[in-house]
Design an enzyme around this catalytic site. Structure first.
Site, PDB file in Angstrom:
ATOM      1  N   HIS A  37       0.846  -1.202   0.000  1.00 25.57           N
ATOM      2  CA  HIS A  37       0.000   0.000   0.000  1.00 25.57           C
ATOM      3  C   HIS A  37       0.872   1.240   0.000  1.00 25.57           C
ATOM      4  O   HIS A  37       2.046   1.211   0.362  1.00 25.57           O
ATOM      5  CB  HIS A  37      -1.023  -0.014   1.132  1.00 25.57           C
ATOM      6  CG  HIS A  37      -0.547   0.308   2.516  1.00 25.57           C
ATOM      7  ND1 HIS A  37      -0.587   1.595   3.016  1.00 25.57           N
ATOM      8  CD2 HIS A  37      -0.080  -0.459   3.512  1.00 25.57           C
ATOM      9  CE1 HIS A  37      -0.158   1.569   4.280  1.00 25.57           C
ATOM     10  NE2 HIS A  37       0.162   0.351   4.601  1.00 25.57           N
ATOM     11  N   ASP A  80       6.027   2.761   7.352  1.00 31.54           N
ATOM     12  CA  ASP A  80       4.719   2.189   7.031  1.00 31.54           C
ATOM     13  C   ASP A  80       3.940   3.150   6.154  1.00 31.54           C
ATOM     14  O   ASP A  80       3.389   4.125   6.652  1.00 31.54           O
ATOM     15  CB  ASP A  80       3.959   1.908   8.332  1.00 31.54           C
ATOM     16  CG  ASP A  80       2.541   1.429   8.103  1.00 31.54           C
ATOM     17  OD1 ASP A  80       2.199   1.069   6.966  1.00 31.54           O
ATOM     18  OD2 ASP A  80       1.753   1.425   9.071  1.00 31.54           O
ATOM     19  N   GLU A  95      -5.335   1.587   2.380  1.00 31.24           N
ATOM     20  CA  GLU A  95      -5.104   0.467   3.301  1.00 31.24           C
ATOM     21  C   GLU A  95      -5.323   0.897   4.728  1.00 31.24           C
ATOM     22  O   GLU A  95      -5.908   0.181   5.533  1.00 31.24           O
ATOM     23  CB  GLU A  95      -3.678  -0.071   3.120  1.00 31.24           C
ATOM     24  CG  GLU A  95      -3.398  -1.367   3.891  1.00 31.24           C
ATOM     25  CD  GLU A  95      -2.902  -1.182   5.317  1.00 31.24           C
ATOM     26  OE1 GLU A  95      -2.760  -2.180   6.034  1.00 31.24           O
ATOM     27  OE2 GLU A  95      -2.674  -0.037   5.751  1.00 31.24           O
ATOM     28  N   GLU A  96      -4.856   2.107   5.045  1.00 31.37           N
ATOM     29  CA  GLU A  96      -4.875   2.543   6.438  1.00 31.37           C
ATOM     30  C   GLU A  96      -6.296   2.689   6.997  1.00 31.37           C
ATOM     31  O   GLU A  96      -6.520   2.536   8.183  1.00 31.37           O
ATOM     32  CB  GLU A  96      -4.098   3.852   6.601  1.00 31.37           C
ATOM     33  CG  GLU A  96      -2.595   3.717   6.340  1.00 31.37           C
ATOM     34  CD  GLU A  96      -1.856   2.889   7.387  1.00 31.37           C
ATOM     35  OE1 GLU A  96      -2.511   2.334   8.291  1.00 31.37           O
ATOM     36  OE2 GLU A  96      -0.628   2.784   7.279  1.00 31.37           O
ATOM     37  N   ASP A 149       4.099  -4.592   3.352  1.00 27.88           N
ATOM     38  CA  ASP A 149       3.493  -3.362   3.872  1.00 27.88           C
ATOM     39  C   ASP A 149       4.687  -2.537   4.298  1.00 27.88           C
ATOM     40  O   ASP A 149       5.453  -2.039   3.477  1.00 27.88           O
ATOM     41  CB  ASP A 149       2.543  -3.749   5.013  1.00 27.88           C
ATOM     42  CG  ASP A 149       1.733  -2.582   5.548  1.00 27.88           C
ATOM     43  OD1 ASP A 149       2.293  -1.487   5.661  1.00 27.88           O
ATOM     44  OD2 ASP A 149       0.551  -2.754   5.871  1.00 27.88           O
ATOM     45  N   HIS A 192       2.554   5.288  12.779  1.00 25.92           N
ATOM     46  CA  HIS A 192       1.387   6.143  12.509  1.00 25.92           C
ATOM     47  C   HIS A 192       1.491   7.540  13.128  1.00 25.92           C
ATOM     48  O   HIS A 192       0.477   8.180  13.385  1.00 25.92           O
ATOM     49  CB  HIS A 192       0.084   5.460  12.961  1.00 25.92           C
ATOM     50  CG  HIS A 192      -0.312   4.301  12.081  1.00 25.92           C
ATOM     51  ND1 HIS A 192      -1.483   3.609  12.240  1.00 25.92           N
ATOM     52  CD2 HIS A 192       0.304   3.728  11.020  1.00 25.92           C
ATOM     53  CE1 HIS A 192      -1.562   2.656  11.319  1.00 25.92           C
ATOM     54  NE2 HIS A 192      -0.478   2.697  10.570  1.00 25.92           N
TER      55      HIS A 192
HETATM   56 ZN   LIG Z   1       0.821  -0.154   6.508  1.00 24.82          ZN
END
Ligand SMILES: [Zn+2]
Length: 661
Positions: free
Chosen positions: A325, A335, A372-373, A401, A478
């Protein structure tokens, strides 16, 4: 996450490197991975935003510049975004005196992370709302945590929950809180999990600084994958039962320390204590007001897909998918864009081979997923749109990922692919030790739950799937600090692990595309089922004292094991006989995974069709093996548990028959 050992410390050597494979391994370059990551992390690219579209165009243009056919595929989905900053305020116990107003903002600690997004402390699919009430500490907010609170007689109705991150998927914390009548939820990052209790804080080390906020989706991900707003016919569950009804917001521990230290009431149990410097109490005690202001809207997101055609007259219709993603909560250096950088180097390497005259036997599809998130939106839309073709022709779905957070190879897969991953790891060197990666990695693996884009392929369609990454100390998940500077100073300063990731992951795909005999190993699968998964679910039923009969499933597991040994002896014959007709053998080797699915799906979450693997319903990240049976054992309903056993037994026996030809 529970990890499983391989059947044997040894594994048979795979075929020697072909010319194409040897040429492939020469192509990926650390410096080019660095350049891709630098571009991709130069702007925030949350799904559906202009920054996201820019990264889609970048990936498209890169694919095309490597000579690949590539397109952007739009998908229309439901998203949420903050209209204005959330607020969280702490008051005296009687609710009259303001004690503290949370900053909910990430500090400027990093030259590559200066953006208004550092004030976007919100959670995807949290509704707009406000709540006021006494504050209760609920530990991880898991099923067991709430059982404990109820047993202690803590009044949860109308209270505000404060839960720490970890243990279960954040959306399920919200589900548990609202199920218990709570009015709102704060989810904070405890320094025990990814902050100072783990080591040095960013920018001096890899761990979460006190202002670091973990964004994320609070969709109820273990009930259905994909866009929760796409209609009840897909999930069997309406939108309102897939997303929270109470306001939910995330918080760093610089703010949470104030809220938690003011909670009085019974002390929390020892296992609930975090790393903040005081005793954690359960409450209720202090009084809190929280408010969120988010907009829910329908918009397009952008998958980017590149195709390399297979050239075999028969098997050329089949294809291997490599996916990653692209959307991130802010910059997403780790990420997911470490994976995007690796995927682009793989695409370039395949392009170099094509220009050199390489003709892959099967097709290769490279995908840059969006959304995706928020809940696997792009990959699920693709999986559902092309389901008929995928069911017939997808040999495997390979996912990266996060690709690089450190130096340790971590692998998650269906057991039939384990030997193939180990054989491939033997051909790629660890850039620091110089050892083959098969020496650094002992062959243990996690089973596939959810939390990334393989979910629709494995769980809904029955496509064999695998995922890998180079893991390590990573505390900025994140947050705005998951930035280029983090990668360059902490995770992979030389980008050598990005290069190694492109090599191993690209080679896993290339071998599957070109193999004369597909490198699936069903003996390993049968071993895992009979040694681990089956005894575990039987033990769960015994512990629950549920009168269910596992005879059908143990018999089916034997049938599967016997089918597995039959097909593996055919594989051996075919290896030794260059004239062996491998077409039927290969199609059985990859289509067998489909037979694990039950078209009716798992009871009460029918989108999940695979009877052996699904995300744990109560956890969301971890996998359950035999998930339908586990779910029904937990409900205590022996009749439904028996029905789930029948469903799994039918599937296992079907696979056994399919492999015995
Ligand atoms: Zn991810």
């Amino acid at each position: 996450m529970e990890s499983f050992p391989p059947m044997s410390a040894d594994f048979p050597a795979g075929p020697a490197l072909s010319d194409a494979e040897a040429a492939f391994l020469q192509v990926p370059e650390a410096e080019r991975c660095r350049a891709h990551l630098k571009y991709l992390t130069s702007l925030p690219h949350v799904a559906g935003t202009p920054g996201d579209y820019e990264t889609a165009e970048y990936v498209l243009n890169q694919f095309k510049s490597f000579g690949l056919d590539a397109v952007i595929q739009n998908e229309t989905v439901l998203l949420t975004a903050p209209v204005e900053a959330a607020s969280a305020k702490l008051y005296s116990a009687d609710g009259t005196t303001l004690v503290y107003a949370a900053a909910l903002s990430e500090d400027l600690l990093d030259p590559t992370a200066d953006t208004p997004y550092r004030n976007h402390s919100f959670l995807g699919y949290s509704p707009t709302g406000s709540a006021a009430g006494p504050l209760v500490y609920v530990n991880y907010g898991s099923t067991e945590d709430f059982e404990y609170l109820v047993a202690q007689g803590v009044n949860l109705t109308g209270a505000i929950a404060i839960a720490r991150y970890g243990s279960i998927f954040r959306g399920l914390k919200a589900l548990n809180a609202q199920t218990h009548g709570m009015a709102g939820l704060i989810i904070y990052s405890d320094p025990s999990d990814d902050g100072y209790a783990q080591g040095q804080l960013y920018p001096n080390g890899p761990w979460r600084p006190e202002s670091g906020i973990q964004r994320g989706s609070v969709v109820f991900n273990s009930l259905c994958g994909g866009d929760p707003g796409r209609g009840v016919d897909k999930c069997g569950i309406p939108l309102e039962d897939l997303i929270p009804s109470i306001p939910v917001l995330p918080m760093g521990y610089g703010d949470a320390v104030q809220f938690l230290s003011h909670i009085v009431g019974a002390p929390a149990p020892a296992s609930w204590q975090g790393a903040l410097p005081f005793q954690y109490n359960i409450g209720p005690g202090a009084f809190a007001r929280i408010a969120t202001n988010n907009t829910q809207y329908t918009t397009d997101i952008w998958n980017v897909v590149a195709y390399i055609n297979g050239t075999d007259p028969v098997e050329g219709e089949d294809y291997v998918i490599l996916g990653n993603h692209r959307d991130a909560w802010v910059y997403g250096a780790v990420d997911p864009n470490s994976g995007t950088a690796a995927l682009l180097e793989i695409a370039r390497a395949y392009g170099v081979l094509l220009q050199g005259g390489w003709q892959p036997k099967r097709g290769l599809v490279l995908t840059s997923w969006d959304g995706e998130e928020y809940g696997l939106l792009g990959s699920t839309a693709f999986g559902e749109r092309f389901a008929d073709d995928l069911i017939l022709h997808a040999v495997a779905y390979l996912n990266i990922d996060t690709a690089v957070m450190g130096p340790q190879l971590w692998v998650t897969l269906v057991p039939s692919l384990l030997t193939h991953f180990r054989q491939t790891a033997a051909l790629v060197k660890d850039p620091v030790t110089g050892n083959p990666l098969s020496v650094e990695w002992d062959g243990s693996y996690d089973i596939m739950g959810s939390g990334s884009d393989y979910t629709v392929f494995l769980d809904a369609l029955g496509v064999a799937s695998g995922d890998l990454l180079f893991g390590g100390a990573y505390g900025v998940y994140h947050s705005v600090f998951d930035s280029f500077n983090w990668m360059e100073t902490q995770g992979d300063p030389t980008f050598q692990y990005h290069e190694a990731c492109a090599q191993i992951f690209g080679l896993v795909g290339l071998r599957l595309a070109d193999a004369r005999i597909l490198p699936f190993n069903y003996t390993e699968y049968a071993y895992a089922i009979s040694t681990f998964y089956l005894p575990q679910v039987q033990q769960l039923a015994t512990d629950a004292k549920l009168p269910v009969d596992f005879t059908a499933l143990t018999n089916a597991a034997q049938q599967f094991a016997s089918g597995a040994s039959k097909i593996m002896s055919r594989v051996e014959q075919a290896y030794n006989n260059p004239n062996y007709n491998v077409v039927d053998l290969n199609s059985r080797l990859f289509l067998a995974e489909r037979q694990f699915t039950d078209p009716n799906g798992i009871i009460n979450r029918k989108w999940f069709k695979h009877t052996v693997f699904a995300p744990d319903r109560e956890n969301g990240y971890d996998a359950s093996s035999f998930p339908g049976i586990v779910d029904m054992i937990r409900t205590g309903n022996a009749t439904l548990a028996q029905q789930a056993i029948t469903s799994a037994a039918t599937a296992l026996s079907n696979v056994g028959t399919f492999l015995s030809y």
